[in-house]
Design a protein around this motif. Structure first.
Motif, mmCIF file in Angstrom:
data_model
loop_
_atom_site.group_PDB
_atom_site.id
_atom_site.type_symbol
_atom_site.label_atom_id
_atom_site.label_comp_id
_atom_site.label_asym_id
_atom_site.label_seq_id
_atom_site.Cartn_x
_atom_site.Cartn_y
_atom_site.Cartn_z
ATOM 1 N N ILE A 74 0.859 -1.178 0.000
ATOM 2 C CA ILE A 74 0.000 0.000 0.000
ATOM 3 C C ILE A 74 0.899 1.232 0.000
ATOM 4 O O ILE A 74 2.055 1.168 0.406
ATOM 5 N N GLN A 75 0.355 2.313 -0.478
ATOM 6 C CA GLN A 75 1.104 3.559 -0.444
ATOM 7 C C GLN A 75 1.044 4.097 0.981
ATOM 8 O O GLN A 75 -0.039 4.357 1.512
ATOM 9 N N VAL A 76 2.207 4.235 1.583
ATOM 10 C CA VAL A 76 2.267 4.666 2.978
ATOM 11 C C VAL A 76 2.375 6.189 3.011
ATOM 12 O O VAL A 76 3.430 6.760 2.774
ATOM 13 N N LYS A 77 1.232 6.798 3.267
ATOM 14 C CA LYS A 77 1.180 8.251 3.433
ATOM 15 C C LYS A 77 -0.115 8.579 4.155
ATOM 16 O O LYS A 77 -1.115 7.873 4.018
ATOM 17 N N PRO A 78 -0.094 9.643 4.940
ATOM 18 C CA PRO A 78 -1.312 9.998 5.674
ATOM 19 C C PRO A 78 -2.409 10.491 4.726
ATOM 20 O O PRO A 78 -2.131 10.968 3.625
ATOM 21 N N ARG A 79 -3.619 10.351 5.173
ATOM 22 C CA ARG A 79 -4.765 10.818 4.400
ATOM 23 C C ARG A 79 -4.682 12.321 4.166
ATOM 24 O O ARG A 79 -5.011 12.816 3.097
ATOM 25 N N ARG A 80 -4.255 13.046 5.181
ATOM 26 C CA ARG A 80 -4.080 14.493 5.090
ATOM 27 C C ARG A 80 -2.695 14.849 5.598
ATOM 28 O O ARG A 80 -2.170 14.210 6.500
ATOM 29 N N LYS A 81 -2.142 15.893 5.049
ATOM 30 C CA LYS A 81 -0.822 16.358 5.458
ATOM 31 C C LYS A 81 -0.938 17.124 6.772
ATOM 32 O O LYS A 81 -1.892 17.861 6.988
ATOM 33 N N LEU A 82 0.047 16.924 7.639
ATOM 34 C CA LEU A 82 0.095 17.630 8.912
ATOM 35 C C LEU A 82 0.443 19.089 8.645
ATOM 36 O O LEU A 82 1.415 19.379 7.944
ATOM 37 N N SER A 83 -0.347 19.989 9.200
ATOM 38 C CA SER A 83 -0.106 21.412 8.971
ATOM 39 C C SER A 83 1.172 21.846 9.677
ATOM 40 O O SER A 83 1.520 21.314 10.736
ATOM 41 N N PRO A 84 1.874 22.818 9.109
ATOM 42 C CA PRO A 84 3.090 23.312 9.768
ATOM 43 C C PRO A 84 2.813 23.836 11.185
ATOM 44 O O PRO A 84 3.626 23.645 12.082
ATOM 45 N N GLN A 85 1.647 24.457 11.388
ATOM 46 C CA GLN A 85 1.315 24.974 12.718
ATOM 47 C C GLN A 85 1.174 23.836 13.729
ATOM 48 O O GLN A 85 1.671 23.924 14.849
#
Length: 153
Positions: A74-85
């Protein structure tokens, strides 16, 4: 509406169904061994949402370790990117926890003391409100006049 990764659930369900058939078991057999209903087992095999503990019990019933059912590409990546804040707030929390673990708060410290230390050590301009929020969660506050000082609990 609740989120579910239909593609991954479908792959897992098919793998469970295939393994059940290899073991020459019917859905009713797995239902009896787990105590779950026929529909619960069928839903798992069809890729419907399920509880993780149900998934584990079904794997055990068909005599296969759950990790084997999850061993596929599977492609290992989060559903959404973690915001810089959010990332910076997490770093801030871990840095302050490091100060706590290393005894920095054995003596009374103000929020300003911590902000200055963060600037010196990490070249990071932390907002006082963010620092004080973390300090209140992890340390004991001592009021002196109108200022809060923090120390280990």
């Amino acid at each position: 509406m609740r989120y579910k990764n239909e593609k991954i659930l479908s792959i897992i369900g098919k793998r469970i169904r295939d393994q059940r058939k290899i073991k020459e078991l019917e859905i009713e057999d797995v239902a009896e061994m787990t105590g779950f209903t026929y529909n619960t087992i069928s839903n798992i095999e069809n890729g419907s949402e399920t509880y993780f503990s149900y998934f584990v019990e079904v794997c055990l019933a068909i005599d296969i370790h759950p990790k084997e059912m999850l061993d596929f590409d599977i492609q290992v990546k989060p559903r959404r990117k973690l915001s810089p804040q959010r990332r910076e707030k997490s770093r801030l929390t871990y840095r302050i926890k490091g100060y706590i673990e290393n005894g920095y708060f054995q003596t009374l410290r103000t929020t300003k003391d911590v902000v200055i230390k963060l600037k010196e050590e990490y070249d990071f301009d932390a907002a006082s409100k963010d620092v004080s929020s973390i300090l209140r969660r992890h340390l004991k506050a001592v009021k002196k006049g109108n200022r809060n000082f923090y120390k280990e609990k």
